[in-house]
Design a protein around this motif. Structure first.
Motif, PDB file in Angstrom:
ATOM      1  N   ASP A  63      22.150  10.439 -16.768  1.00 53.81           N
ATOM      2  CA  ASP A  63      21.785  10.316 -15.353  1.00 53.81           C
ATOM      3  C   ASP A  63      20.872   9.126 -15.068  1.00 53.81           C
ATOM      4  OD1 ASP A  63      19.623  11.267 -16.705  1.00 53.81           O
ATOM      5  OD2 ASP A  63      19.240  12.945 -15.356  1.00 53.81           O
ATOM      6  N   GLU A  64      20.911   8.113 -15.935  1.00 49.94           N
ATOM      7  CA  GLU A  64      20.122   6.897 -15.703  1.00 49.94           C
ATOM      8  C   GLU A  64      20.963   5.679 -16.024  1.00 49.94           C
ATOM      9  OE1 GLU A  64      16.250   6.658 -17.564  1.00 49.94           O
ATOM     10  OE2 GLU A  64      16.134   8.846 -17.581  1.00 49.94           O
ATOM     11  N   CYS A  65      20.748   4.604 -15.284  1.00 42.97           N
ATOM     12  CA  CYS A  65      21.470   3.348 -15.510  1.00 42.97           C
ATOM     13  C   CYS A  65      20.908   2.624 -16.738  1.00 42.97           C
ATOM     14  CB  CYS A  65      21.341   2.441 -14.295  1.00 42.97           C
ATOM     15  SG  CYS A  65      22.004   3.145 -12.778  1.00 42.97           S
ATOM     16  N   ARG A  66      21.750   1.829 -17.357  1.00 42.52           N
ATOM     17  CA  ARG A  66      21.356   0.982 -18.477  1.00 42.52           C
ATOM     18  C   ARG A  66      22.284  -0.227 -18.524  1.00 42.52           C
ATOM     19  NH1 ARG A  66      17.627   4.004 -18.520  1.00 42.52           N
ATOM     20  NH2 ARG A  66      16.662   5.071 -20.261  1.00 42.52           N
ATOM     21  N   ARG A  96      20.094   7.817  -9.703  1.00 41.61           N
ATOM     22  CA  ARG A  96      19.548   7.615  -8.359  1.00 41.61           C
ATOM     23  C   ARG A  96      20.171   6.380  -7.693  1.00 41.61           C
ATOM     24  NH1 ARG A  96      14.751   7.004 -11.011  1.00 41.61           N
ATOM     25  NH2 ARG A  96      14.306   5.247  -9.670  1.00 41.61           N
ATOM     26  N   VAL A  97      20.387   6.456  -6.400  1.00 38.75           N
ATOM     27  CA  VAL A  97      20.984   5.343  -5.652  1.00 38.75           C
ATOM     28  C   VAL A  97      20.128   4.087  -5.801  1.00 38.75           C
ATOM     29  CG1 VAL A  97      21.571   4.509  -3.350  1.00 38.75           C
ATOM     30  CG2 VAL A  97      22.157   6.840  -4.021  1.00 38.75           C
ATOM     31  N   MET A 101      21.308   0.446  -7.313  1.00 42.30           N
ATOM     32  CA  MET A 101      21.175  -0.801  -6.558  1.00 42.30           C
ATOM     33  C   MET A 101      20.362  -1.832  -7.340  1.00 42.30           C
ATOM     34  SD  MET A 101      20.732   0.781  -2.743  1.00 42.30           S
ATOM     35  CE  MET A 101      19.877  -0.623  -2.118  1.00 42.30           C
ATOM     36  N   LEU A 102      19.297  -1.377  -7.975  1.00 45.89           N
ATOM     37  CA  LEU A 102      18.436  -2.264  -8.755  1.00 45.89           C
ATOM     38  C   LEU A 102      19.206  -2.876  -9.929  1.00 45.89           C
ATOM     39  CD1 LEU A 102      15.508  -3.220  -8.918  1.00 45.89           C
ATOM     40  CD2 LEU A 102      15.013  -1.220 -10.320  1.00 45.89           C
ATOM     41  N   TYR A 103      19.948  -2.048 -10.646  1.00 50.74           N
ATOM     42  CA  TYR A 103      20.734  -2.545 -11.786  1.00 50.74           C
ATOM     43  C   TYR A 103      21.839  -3.485 -11.315  1.00 50.74           C
ATOM     44  CZ  TYR A 103      18.519   0.088 -15.540  1.00 50.74           C
ATOM     45  OH  TYR A 103      17.626   0.531 -16.477  1.00 50.74           O
TER      46      TYR A 103
END
Length: 139
Positions: A63-66, A96-97, A101-103
């Protein structure tokens, strides 16, 4: 130093470890994450040369971007041993949206810092980066 779109700098360790993966094959993969406190992309995990693609995919949070790079070894139809460096942008649907967006806004600049990437994959689900897909993209 920082990206005007997202303000993310790239930690020197990211570039140094990538060079080690590329030149010395010191690592099978590197997972990177954005540390929002210091506004920087940092190394999250280093995969040892003996680790597999399954080890790599298992270490990506659900559930987290990488971001990640994976050194993929394969044999061509002509029986030649080859290797390609994949850049994988991992953004699961459950993250999270704001994080997605940050990634997304930091990706291109970060990727430019890593000279030698041959294939790019974007995945929101493990099925989008299955071994079959990786093999197909490598050939």
């Amino acid at each position: 130093m920082s990206n005007s779109a997202s303000g993310m700098a790239v930690c020197d360790e990211c570039k140094l470890k990538f060079l080690e993966l590329k030149a010395k094959r010191s690592f099978r993969f590197i997972v990177f994450k954005i540390n929002e406190k210091v506004q920087q992309v940092v190394v999250d995990r280093l995969g040892q040369p003996g680790e597999s693609y399954e080890d790599f995919t298992a270490c990506l949070p659900a559930d987290e971007c990488r971001y990640a790079v994976f050194d993929f070894d394969f044999v061509t139809d002509e029986n030649c041993q080859k290797s390609k460096i994949f850049f994988i942008s991992w953004a699961p649907d459950t993250s999270r949206v704001r994080s997605k967006m940050l990634y997304a806004s930091s990706k291109d600049r970060f990727k430019r810092e890593l000279d030698g990437i041959q294939v790019e994959l974007q995945a929101t689900d493990p099925s989008e980066m299955s071994m079959d897909i990786v093999k197909a993209r490598a050939l």
